[in-house]
Write a protein that holds these residues in place. Structure first.
Motif, PDB file in Angstrom:
ATOM      1  N   VAL A   8      -9.848  29.835 -18.776  1.00 17.74           N
ATOM      2  CA  VAL A   8     -10.041  28.428 -18.488  1.00 17.74           C
ATOM      3  C   VAL A   8     -10.587  28.226 -17.076  1.00 17.74           C
ATOM      4  O   VAL A   8     -11.407  27.355 -16.829  1.00 17.74           O
ATOM      5  N   ALA A   9     -10.150  29.086 -16.164  1.00 14.95           N
ATOM      6  CA  ALA A   9     -10.525  28.886 -14.767  1.00 14.95           C
ATOM      7  C   ALA A   9     -11.855  29.520 -14.418  1.00 14.95           C
ATOM      8  O   ALA A   9     -12.467  29.187 -13.415  1.00 14.95           O
ATOM      9  N   ARG A  56      -7.017  20.784 -16.952  1.00 13.55           N
ATOM     10  CA  ARG A  56      -6.710  21.635 -18.092  1.00 13.55           C
ATOM     11  C   ARG A  56      -5.672  22.688 -17.719  1.00 13.55           C
ATOM     12  O   ARG A  56      -4.764  22.978 -18.476  1.00 13.55           O
ATOM     13  N   LEU A  57      -5.832  23.251 -16.530  1.00 19.29           N
ATOM     14  CA  LEU A  57      -4.883  24.278 -16.108  1.00 19.29           C
ATOM     15  C   LEU A  57      -3.473  23.710 -16.008  1.00 19.29           C
ATOM     16  O   LEU A  57      -2.507  24.343 -16.398  1.00 19.29           O
ATOM     17  N   PHE A 116      -2.066  22.774 -19.500  1.00 20.35           N
ATOM     18  CA  PHE A 116      -1.785  23.965 -20.303  1.00 20.35           C
ATOM     19  C   PHE A 116      -0.419  24.526 -19.967  1.00 20.35           C
ATOM     20  O   PHE A 116       0.213  25.208 -20.755  1.00 20.35           O
ATOM     21  N   GLU A 169     -14.554  23.562 -28.073  1.00 20.48           N
ATOM     22  CA  GLU A 169     -14.849  22.486 -27.135  1.00 20.48           C
ATOM     23  C   GLU A 169     -15.962  22.881 -26.174  1.00 20.48           C
ATOM     24  O   GLU A 169     -16.754  22.066 -25.751  1.00 20.48           O
ATOM     25  N   TYR A 202      -5.699  33.604 -21.155  1.00 21.79           N
ATOM     26  CA  TYR A 202      -6.169  32.238 -21.433  1.00 21.79           C
ATOM     27  C   TYR A 202      -6.350  31.484 -20.126  1.00 21.79           C
ATOM     28  O   TYR A 202      -7.340  30.792 -19.913  1.00 21.79           O
ATOM     29  N   GLU A 203      -5.411  31.653 -19.231  1.00 14.10           N
ATOM     30  CA  GLU A 203      -5.484  30.943 -17.968  1.00 14.10           C
ATOM     31  C   GLU A 203      -6.732  31.369 -17.192  1.00 14.10           C
ATOM     32  O   GLU A 203      -7.444  30.550 -16.630  1.00 14.10           O
ATOM     33  N   ARG A 213      -9.834  15.033 -24.190  1.00 15.66           N
ATOM     34  CA  ARG A 213      -9.348  16.213 -24.894  1.00 15.66           C
ATOM     35  C   ARG A 213      -8.714  17.191 -23.918  1.00 15.66           C
ATOM     36  O   ARG A 213      -7.853  17.963 -24.262  1.00 15.66           O
ATOM     37  N   ARG A 262     -18.118  19.782   4.878  1.00 17.86           N
ATOM     38  CA  ARG A 262     -17.826  20.398   3.587  1.00 17.86           C
ATOM     39  C   ARG A 262     -17.814  21.917   3.710  1.00 17.86           C
ATOM     40  O   ARG A 262     -17.037  22.605   3.065  1.00 17.86           O
ATOM     41  N   ARG A 292      -5.225  27.944 -30.027  1.00 19.22           N
ATOM     42  CA  ARG A 292      -5.549  27.471 -28.685  1.00 19.22           C
ATOM     43  C   ARG A 292      -6.910  28.032 -28.235  1.00 19.22           C
ATOM     44  O   ARG A 292      -7.754  27.311 -27.724  1.00 19.22           O
ATOM     45  N   ARG A 305       1.159  22.280  -7.793  1.00 20.46           N
ATOM     46  CA  ARG A 305       2.197  23.232  -8.170  1.00 20.46           C
ATOM     47  C   ARG A 305       3.341  23.270  -7.159  1.00 20.46           C
ATOM     48  O   ARG A 305       4.484  23.479  -7.531  1.00 20.46           O
ATOM     49  N   PRO A 354     -15.534  20.510  -5.324  1.00 25.61           N
ATOM     50  CA  PRO A 354     -15.946  21.886  -5.053  1.00 25.61           C
ATOM     51  C   PRO A 354     -14.880  22.867  -5.557  1.00 25.61           C
ATOM     52  O   PRO A 354     -13.730  22.485  -5.738  1.00 25.61           O
ATOM     53  N   ARG A 387     -11.209  21.262 -14.940  1.00 24.73           N
ATOM     54  CA  ARG A 387     -10.527  22.546 -14.979  1.00 24.73           C
ATOM     55  C   ARG A 387      -9.127  22.427 -14.413  1.00 24.73           C
ATOM     56  O   ARG A 387      -8.179  22.961 -14.968  1.00 24.73           O
ATOM     57  N   LEU A 409     -13.073  24.286  -7.994  1.00 23.75           N
ATOM     58  CA  LEU A 409     -12.724  24.086  -9.394  1.00 23.75           C
ATOM     59  C   LEU A 409     -12.978  22.625  -9.679  1.00 23.75           C
ATOM     60  O   LEU A 409     -12.490  21.776  -8.957  1.00 23.75           O
TER      61      LEU A 409
END
Ligand SMILES: C[S@@+](CC[C@H](N)C(=O)[O-])C[C@H]1O[C@@H](n2cnc3c(N)ncnc32)[C@H](O)[C@@H]1O
Lengths: 461, 126
Positions: free
Chosen positions: A64-65, B67-68, B71, A26, A60-61, B97, A371, A19, B44, B58, B64, B60
C-alpha cells in the motif's frame, strides 16, 4: 528464487485474498476472480519472501505504501489482462462525445478517423474501439475508421491477429453487439470482417522506441490504458509526452479509469464527460511545455491547484508573449502546484530576469526552498519578497514562523506585526492569491495568535 | 467534547497555520504535519481524535496515509476528513473507498470545516 529464504508463517487466507484482490482491482482495474487465486498466491509469496516478510499482512502494508512494489507485484500476477469494452463508460464517451466533436471541428478534407491502442494486449481493446466507431456511424458520415493496436508481447499480438475468443471473453458484450460483430466458429467467437478490416496490429515498445513511421502521428484518439501502471514514473512521463506529440490538436487521450495525469503531464486539458475524465490536446498553438495556467485568478477563487473545466472550453488566446514576466510567473505557479519544482524554478528565474521586483516570484521561490528544507535560502528569499513589496503579508508570516522556530522571538514578533500592518494597508494585494481561498479574517486571527504566543514566550508584552 | 485533539495536515505552512487558527479558536487542541510521512508518524504517536488530511502531500499522498491508517485495527476508528482541491475531485470515489469519512473541497469556509469536524467527532463518540 534462490538465496536466503524466509518461510512464510501462513498461507493466503480467504480474508487476505479478498483484501489483496480489492486493492489490486482499485488500483489497476484488473479484477482477479477465483480462477486467479493460485497465481495471486504464488506472486504474493514470491514478493513477500523477497522482503523477508514473515506475514502477508506486513507485505500488504508495504504494498500500500510503495508504488514500485505494487508494479512489481502486478508484473508477476498478470500482464495481459484485458477485456472487451473494459470500463464501458469510456467507450460511450468515445461514441457520443469524442467522435462527433472531432468530426465536427476538423477540416472536411480529412477522411480517416485514426485511433491507436497502445498496449493492446490480445486485441479486445482495439476491436472494441473499432466496434464503437462503427456504431457511431462513422461510415455513413463519409469517414473511415483506422485502428492500430500495438504491444510488446508477441504472444498477445498473435492472439490479437487471430481474433478468435472463447465464449467467456464475450460475457460483458451486449447481446446485440455479439450478434453484429462476432461469428461463432469451431474454436470460439471470431470478430467479423468489417471490424477486422479497420484494425491493424504491430509490434512496438512504448518505452524503448524508436517509433515505426506508421506511428509517427496524426492520431485523433489514443488509448493507453493500464499499460504505464507497470512503468517507473520517469518512463511514464516520457511515454505520455510522446503520446501528446503524436496526437492531433483537439485529439483525445484515454487512460485507465484508475490512472491519473497528475504529476505526469500538465499539457492536456481535462474534460469530464458523463462521469469519465478525458484528456484533450489543446487546439491552439500553445508553446511547448507550457502548463495550462489557471485563469488570472481573483483572490477568492485562487485554490491551490489548477482548475479543471467541467466541460470543453475553447482554449484561450495563446498564454502570453515570452517576454511577459507575469506569464512566466503563472506558468511557474502551475508547475509548482504540480510538484514540478525544477520547471517552476526555471520559469521563476526567467520571470525575475525580466522583472527583478516581482514579489510573487520571490515568494514562490521562498516556498520552494522551504519545501526542500533550505531554511536559510527561504529566509533570504522571503526577505527579498518584502524588499520588493513590503505589503506581501504571507512573506512576513512565513518569516515570522521561521524565526520563531529558530527561537528568535524578537524577530518573529516584528514579522507578525509587519504582517498585520500590511494586512491593514493592502487587504487584497498580490499576495492574496496565495491564500488558498481563506478569508483575510482568518489570516488576521492567525497572525494575532502567533504574535501573542511569541510575545509571551519571548517575554515581551 | 471539551478539547478533542485534531491532527491537521497540509503542505503549505500558511494554510496549515490558518487551519490551526480556526481549530484552536474553536477550542480544539491541534497537532500539525506538513507531509505524509510526518502525518502518519503523528497519527500513530499523537493519539489524535480526528485527522484533517490534505490530499496533495509530499512523500506519501493523503490517500495512502488514509489507507494505511484505515487498514490498521489500532487506528481505523479515527475519523479522517480529506481536504481536496477541485482538480482532484475525480479521485473522490477512490477517497471514499479508501475509507475517508468525509470530503471537503478547498477553499473551505471555516464554519463548514468546524461543522464537519463536530459531526465526525460526535459520530465517533456515539
Ligand atoms: C494490462 S494490459 C492492458 C490492455 C488494455 N490496454 C486494457 O486496458 O485492457 C497491459 C499491456 O501492456 C503491454 N505493455 C507493457 N509494457 C509495454 C511497453 N513497454 N510497450 C508496449 N506495450 C507494453 C503488455 O504487454 C500488456 O499487453
Amino acid at each position: 528464487m534462490s538465496g536466503h529464504e524466509t518461510r512464510l508463517e501462513h498461507d493466503l487466507t480467504a480474508e487476505q485474498g479478498e483484501r489483496f484482490r480489492e486493492y489490486i482491482h482499485e488500483h489497476s482495474g484488473i479484477h482477479l476472480d477465483e480462477g486467479h487465486t493460485d497465481s495471486l498466491r504464488i506472486s504474493l509469496m514470491t514478493r513477500a519472501t523477497r522482503f523477508g516478510h514473515e506475514s502477508l499482512d506486513r507485505y500488504y502494508e508495504l504494498l500500500v505504501a510503495d508504488e514500485t512494489e505494487f508494479r512489481e507485484l502486478m508484473n508477476l500476477i498478470t500482464i495481459n489482462e484485458t477485456s472487451f469494452f473494459r470500463f464501458p463508460a469510456q467507450f460511450e464517451a468515445l461514441r457520443t462525445f469524442v467522435v462527433p466533436e472531432i468530426l465536427d471541428t476538423r477540416s472536411p478534407a480529412v477522411r480517416s478517423f485514426r485511433t491507436w491502442s497502445a498496449g493492446c494486449s490480445t486485441g479486445e481493446e482495439p476491436y472494441s474501439i473499432a466496434m464503437t466507431l462503427l456504431d457511431a456511424g462513422i461510415d455513413s458520415l463519409g469517414h473511415h475508421a483506422e485502428v492500430l493496436g500495438t504491444d510488446v508481447s508477441t504472444h498477445a499480438l498473435e492472439r490479437a491477429r487471430a481474433g478468435v475468443y472463447p465464449p467467456r471473453a464475450l460475457l460483458n458484450v451486449p447481446r446485440d453487439r455479439v450478434d453484429r460483430y462476432f461469428e461463432p466458429t469451431a474454436t470460439g467467437h471470431r470478430v467479423t470482417d468489417p471490424v477486422r478490416d479497420v484494425v491493424d496490429f504491430r509490434y512496438q515498445n512504448l518505452i524503448k522506441g524508436p517509433h515505426p513511421s506508421a506511428l509517427m502521428g496524426n492520431w485523433d484518439v489514443i488509448f493507453c490504458r493500464n499499460v504505464t501502471i507497470y512503468f517507473r514514473i520517469e518512463s511514464t512521463r516520457r511515454v505520455v509526452e510522446s503520446l501528446f506529440e503524436r496526437l492531433n490538436p483537439g485529439g483525445y487521450l484515454f487512460i485507465g479509469h484508475s490512472e491519473t495525469l497528475t504529476g505526469i503531464s500538465n499539457r492536456f486539458e481535462t474534460i469530464e464527460v458523463g462521469g469519465v475524465f478525458l484528456h484533450r490536446k489543446p487546439t491552439s498553438a500553445v508553446r511547448a511545455s507550457v502548463p495550462q495556467t489557471p485563469r488570472p485568478a481573483r483572490a477568492a477563487a485562487a485554490a491551490e491547484a489548477p482548475q479543471v473545466p467541467v466541460r470543453a472550453v475553447e482554449p484561450e488566446a495563446p498564454a502570453s508573449e515570452p517576454s511577459d514576466a507575469a506569464a512566466h510567473l503563472r506558468d511557474a505557479r502551475a508547475f509548482a502546484d504540480n510538484g514540478d519544482f525544477d520547471a517552476a524554478l526555471e520559469r521563476l528565474t526567467e520571470a525575475l530576469r525580466i522583472d527583478p521586483t516581482l514579489a510573487a516570484a520571490r515568494y514562490i521561490l521562498g516556498l520552494i526552498h522551504l519545501r526542500a528544507g533550505r531554511t536559510d535560502d527561504a529566509i533570504a528569499e522571503f526577505r527579498r519578497t518584502v524588499g520588493a513589496d513590503d505589503d506581501f503579508v504571507l512573506a512576513h508570516l512565513n518569516l515570522g514562523n521561521l524565526h520563531r522556530s529558530r527561537g528568535e522571538h524578537a524577530e518573529a514578533c516584528r514579522e507578525y506585526e509587519a504582517a498585520l500592518g500590511a494586512l491593514e494597508r493592502s487587504p487584497d494585494g498580490a499576495w492574496s492569491e496565495f491564500l488558498g481561498g481563506f478569508e483575510p479574517e482568518v489570516l488576521i486571527a492567525t497572525c494575532r495568535r502567533s504574535l501573542d504566543q511569541c510575545q509571551r514566550i519571548g517575554g515581551r508584552g | 467534547m471539551a478539547s478533542a485533539r485534531i491532527l491537521a495536515v497540509d503542505d503549505s505552512p500558511t494554510i496549515l497555520a490558518m487551519l490551526e487558527e480556526i481549530l484552536v479558536s474553536a477550542g480544539y487542541e491541534v497537532l500539525t504535519a506538513e507531509d505524509g510521512a510526518e502525518a502518519l508518524e503523528s497519527a500513530r504517536n499523537g493519539k489524535p481524535d480526528l485527522i484533517l488530511l490534505d490530499v496533495m502531500l509530499p512523500k506519501l499522498d493523503g490517500y495512502r496515509v488514509c489507507r494505511l491508517l484505515k487498514f490498521d485495527q489500532k487506528y481505523k476508528a479515527i475519523p479522517i476528513i480529506m481536504l481536496t482541491a477541485k482538480a482532484e475531485e475525480q479521485s473522490m470515489a477512490t477517497g471514499l473507498r479508501t475509507g475517508a469519512d468525509q470530503y471537503l473541497t478547498k477553499p473551505v469556509e471555516p464554519e463548514r470545516l468546524l461543522e464537519a469536524v463536530a459531526d465526525e467527532l460526535a459520530r465517533a463518540e456515539g
